[in-house]
Design a protein around this motif. Sequence first.
Motif, PDB file in Angstrom:
ATOM      1  N   ARG A 275      46.021  52.412  43.817  1.00  0.00           N
ATOM      2  CA  ARG A 275      46.245  51.662  42.569  1.00  0.00           C
ATOM      3  C   ARG A 275      45.469  52.295  41.415  1.00  0.00           C
ATOM      4  N   THR A 276      44.217  52.640  41.683  1.00  0.00           N
ATOM      5  CA  THR A 276      43.405  53.255  40.635  1.00  0.00           C
ATOM      6  C   THR A 276      43.954  54.625  40.239  1.00  0.00           C
ATOM      7  N   TYR A 277      44.392  55.378  41.232  1.00  0.00           N
ATOM      8  CA  TYR A 277      44.970  56.699  40.962  1.00  0.00           C
ATOM      9  C   TYR A 277      46.223  56.564  40.099  1.00  0.00           C
ATOM     10  N   ARG A 278      47.075  55.591  40.433  1.00  0.00           N
ATOM     11  CA  ARG A 278      48.296  55.379  39.651  1.00  0.00           C
ATOM     12  C   ARG A 278      47.957  55.039  38.200  1.00  0.00           C
ATOM     13  N   THR A 279      46.927  54.215  38.003  1.00  0.00           N
ATOM     14  CA  THR A 279      46.495  53.879  36.636  1.00  0.00           C
ATOM     15  C   THR A 279      46.030  55.134  35.897  1.00  0.00           C
ATOM     16  N   PHE A 280      45.235  55.958  36.566  1.00  0.00           N
ATOM     17  CA  PHE A 280      44.719  57.198  35.983  1.00  0.00           C
ATOM     18  C   PHE A 280      45.891  58.074  35.524  1.00  0.00           C
ATOM     19  N   VAL A 281      46.846  58.303  36.411  1.00  0.00           N
ATOM     20  CA  VAL A 281      47.976  59.179  36.080  1.00  0.00           C
ATOM     21  C   VAL A 281      48.811  58.584  34.949  1.00  0.00           C
ATOM     22  N   GLU A 282      49.030  57.279  34.964  1.00  0.00           N
ATOM     23  CA  GLU A 282      49.817  56.642  33.904  1.00  0.00           C
ATOM     24  C   GLU A 282      49.124  56.767  32.551  1.00  0.00           C
ATOM     25  N   ARG A 283      47.810  56.664  32.542  1.00  0.00           N
ATOM     26  CA  ARG A 283      47.084  56.835  31.276  1.00  0.00           C
ATOM     27  C   ARG A 283      47.198  58.276  30.778  1.00  0.00           C
ATOM     28  N   VAL A 284      47.169  59.224  31.698  1.00  0.00           N
ATOM     29  CA  VAL A 284      47.349  60.622  31.301  1.00  0.00           C
ATOM     30  C   VAL A 284      48.763  60.845  30.775  1.00  0.00           C
ATOM     31  N   MET A 285      49.750  60.287  31.445  1.00  0.00           N
ATOM     32  CA  MET A 285      51.134  60.409  30.983  1.00  0.00           C
ATOM     33  C   MET A 285      51.285  59.858  29.574  1.00  0.00           C
ATOM     34  N   ASP A 286      50.681  58.697  29.321  1.00  0.00           N
ATOM     35  CA  ASP A 286      50.801  58.056  28.009  1.00  0.00           C
ATOM     36  C   ASP A 286      50.075  58.859  26.929  1.00  0.00           C
ATOM     37  N   GLY A 287      48.871  59.285  27.238  1.00  0.00           N
ATOM     38  CA  GLY A 287      48.095  60.000  26.224  1.00  0.00           C
ATOM     39  C   GLY A 287      48.612  61.396  25.948  1.00  0.00           C
ATOM     40  N   ARG A 288      49.055  62.088  27.009  1.00  0.00           N
ATOM     41  CA  ARG A 288      49.473  63.479  26.853  1.00  0.00           C
ATOM     42  C   ARG A 288      50.989  63.620  26.712  1.00  0.00           C
ATOM     43  N   ARG A 289      51.704  62.505  26.783  1.00  0.00           N
ATOM     44  CA  ARG A 289      53.166  62.507  26.648  1.00  0.00           C
ATOM     45  C   ARG A 289      53.808  63.441  27.674  1.00  0.00           C
ATOM     46  N   LEU A 290      53.435  63.239  28.948  1.00  0.00           N
ATOM     47  CA  LEU A 290      53.981  64.027  30.042  1.00  0.00           C
ATOM     48  C   LEU A 290      55.026  63.218  30.798  1.00  0.00           C
ATOM     49  N   GLN A 291      55.966  63.927  31.373  1.00  0.00           N
ATOM     50  CA  GLN A 291      56.923  63.288  32.256  1.00  0.00           C
ATOM     51  C   GLN A 291      56.242  62.934  33.579  1.00  0.00           C
ATOM     52  N   THR A 292      56.832  61.977  34.287  1.00  0.00           N
ATOM     53  CA  THR A 292      56.230  61.514  35.540  1.00  0.00           C
ATOM     54  C   THR A 292      56.042  62.653  36.526  1.00  0.00           C
ATOM     55  N   PHE A 293      57.082  63.481  36.696  1.00  0.00           N
ATOM     56  CA  PHE A 293      56.981  64.556  37.672  1.00  0.00           C
ATOM     57  C   PHE A 293      55.927  65.577  37.260  1.00  0.00           C
ATOM     58  N   GLU A 294      55.759  65.779  35.942  1.00  0.00           N
ATOM     59  CA  GLU A 294      54.730  66.713  35.483  1.00  0.00           C
ATOM     60  C   GLU A 294      53.340  66.187  35.793  1.00  0.00           C
ATOM     61  N   ALA A 295      53.107  64.933  35.436  1.00  0.00           N
ATOM     62  CA  ALA A 295      51.778  64.357  35.604  1.00  0.00           C
ATOM     63  C   ALA A 295      51.356  64.355  37.068  1.00  0.00           C
TER      64      ALA A 295
END
Length: 799
Positions: free
Chosen positions: A685-705
């Motif tokens: 759960r924590t990892y998913r939050t981390f990746v989602e925050r990176v996706m949002d901040g860096r504007r990355l696609q899910t597969f990229e992140a």
Amino acid sequence: MKRALPAAALALLLCAPLAHAQSNALLHDESAAATDDARALLVNPAAIGARYPSELWLGWAGREQHAQFAGGLASWRRLGFSMTREDAGERRYGAGFSMGDAVRLGWANELLVAGRPREQRALDARAGLLLRTSPWWTAGASVAHVFEPSFGGARLPRTYTMGLGLRPLALAREQAHTSGLRLTLTGDVVLQERESFDRAHVRVGATLEPLRGLLVQGTVADHGALTLGVTLRGTRGYATTVRTERDGVPAREGFVTSSHSGEDRAFTRPRNERRVAVVRMGGVLVDESLGGGALGGGGGVPSGPLHAQLERALHDPLTQGVFLELSGLGGMAQLEELRPRIQRLTAAGKPVVAYMQYGGTRGDLYLASAATRVVASPAASFLGLGLRAERRYYRAALERMGVRMDRSSIGDFKSAYRNFSVDSTPPADTVVIQRMLTQRQQLFVDAITNGRRITSERLLPVLDGREYDARGLMRAGVIDSVGWREDAMAQLGALTGLGKKPRTVNLRRTPLANERWATPERIAIVYAGGAIVDGRSSNDLLEGATLGDQTFAAQLERAMRTPGVEAVILRVDSPGGSSSASFLMDHAVERLKKETGKPVVVSMASVAASGGYFLSAHADKIVANKHTVTGSIGVLFVKPSFEGVYEKLGVRQEDFDRGAYMRGLSPARRWRPQDQAAADSAIKRTYRTFVERVMDGRRLQTFEAYGYAQGRPWMGEDAAERRLVDGIGGLESAIDEARRLGGIPKGEKIAFVEFKHPQGGLLDRVIGSWLRERVGEQLRLSTLDGMQARTDDWVRELD
């Protein structure tokens, strides 16, 4: 009374005018707002020490009826002293001080002595206020005769002087620190207490610098006096001649000379003042010394003063070259930021000679390769110039003691603390270590071969780890020659045309005169260094530096809301730590950006990985060095279990729980399969939050992140290719980006509001929470009670 007036005239001869009948002729350009040399003691004591660190000032004037006046003033830092004398015997002795910066306060006392017909004494006082918050205007006020003493049979009335100074050319922000200094306009109003405003006296003045170091001054007073003066400035002194006319009739003339520390822009630069700067560098370079703990990391040599010295040498007209003394440099990301400064010096025609007396490290050779010449002493020895990474595994040793490390992590590459739970390097860790060794080696080889203009085939043999003497490196082309320090200095003297023994200077101990009234603070820099923890930052002798989310958020809030600040830079140098604290810091960045509308730029230093990357995710731009280690997007949880230790010691434990999974949190119990599963679920759960925050901040696609995550650390160029950072560069590049985003003109001279790591009190640094942290640091654990977004420590060891 007849003797009191000449004494007053003497004081006014060397200070600001107090009344219509007591106008100044010698100092002609004095103003309660603009006078900031040694005369400030007698004009506005709030300005003592504002221009020069120290000064000795001597003046003489001849007045009507051949009366002569002389005086001497001295200042040292915030203290000022004076002595003035009139040929009839009147004397004044004064001392004062100032405090403050943009808003300054000052106080001065004077002992008044009249010698004839009988000696009379009185103690006088003066107070001052000075405002310097802008490069183009300043305001000041002083109160003379604060206690209205009696002297010479008369009471000296309390007198108020209010002054305003303007530099109209400094209104253009790009010119404020250059041509903006060449024209100064002043206006002063003087009013005695209990007099109506219509009896106030006014004086206006102007100072023009048509040529560097040549000043023409003029003052007009409302009682018909016109004073003109000319000043010639040297580097550490100036001379002024002045003449006053009243109603077209010559009234007085005078001469002033000054010697001071703090170097001025000079009218002439004699050849014997030309010099070379000596800059000494050694140790592991860091942004700020974080006071490494006895059991932890940190410490290092701050690189800021080195940047300042090289920048000063570049623009200083007297400095013709630089002599670099290198000894054991480390911290490749910091050196990567220093190296362009060496290159700019050589490109500007200022040769740089690098000298290594004892030998050198990779860091020494990396920086020296940008110099004009590289010299090593006959005693120098070069050992271990290759690269090596070591990993030690403690699982078996801990098990023999009965200790087991329970661990849960997400990402094949999340290697932090893995050496406590496995016996060998996993394939994923091997891939990362080999990749980073290759990258660091290639960056080093490229820098040396390009700087020294040699082939890699000549360089690589000396990087095998064996010891080489200076002649061995000279044969490989890594250095130019072998010689003693005087030989290297003679080479620099020949390159600069200053002879075999050029004059040397330590620029750190040679300050500049402070000509600017103020340098606007347009950019704030928040230093975010250390392992990330919940709560407040700390820095004690045992645990070293930590970065707390509460301290970070408070400093960022102050930075973002500081008036005049138009952009904020986060200087991140952290391997990560607490995932919750990292999340809170990331949220603080996002929230304050929205609330203030100000841009945030991240500058990554040596390591900005895992939690260090998490807190950076929502910055407007991220800039990293080539040697920066970043990424490591992943989460882990570790817990030691001492159940085996207790069994060996015959300790029996009984458990009483309310909660099926409470057992899994105890350091006295090993994890059961269900405890491992629960930890894995929480980590996901924590990892998913981390990746989602990176996706949002860096504007990355899910597969990229998710593809770039998996706990893998990346060096700067790899991170840029994957859009985890926006560009390659150091703090200077981040400042340029902050200027652009904040709308700050490129040529404007600015200052920085800096928020550094709190040092804490001595008792707090020594004791702290030492017992718990001592156990943790011995096991190379940051904390034992929370999920971690942290990269492994070996990434620093590659420096």
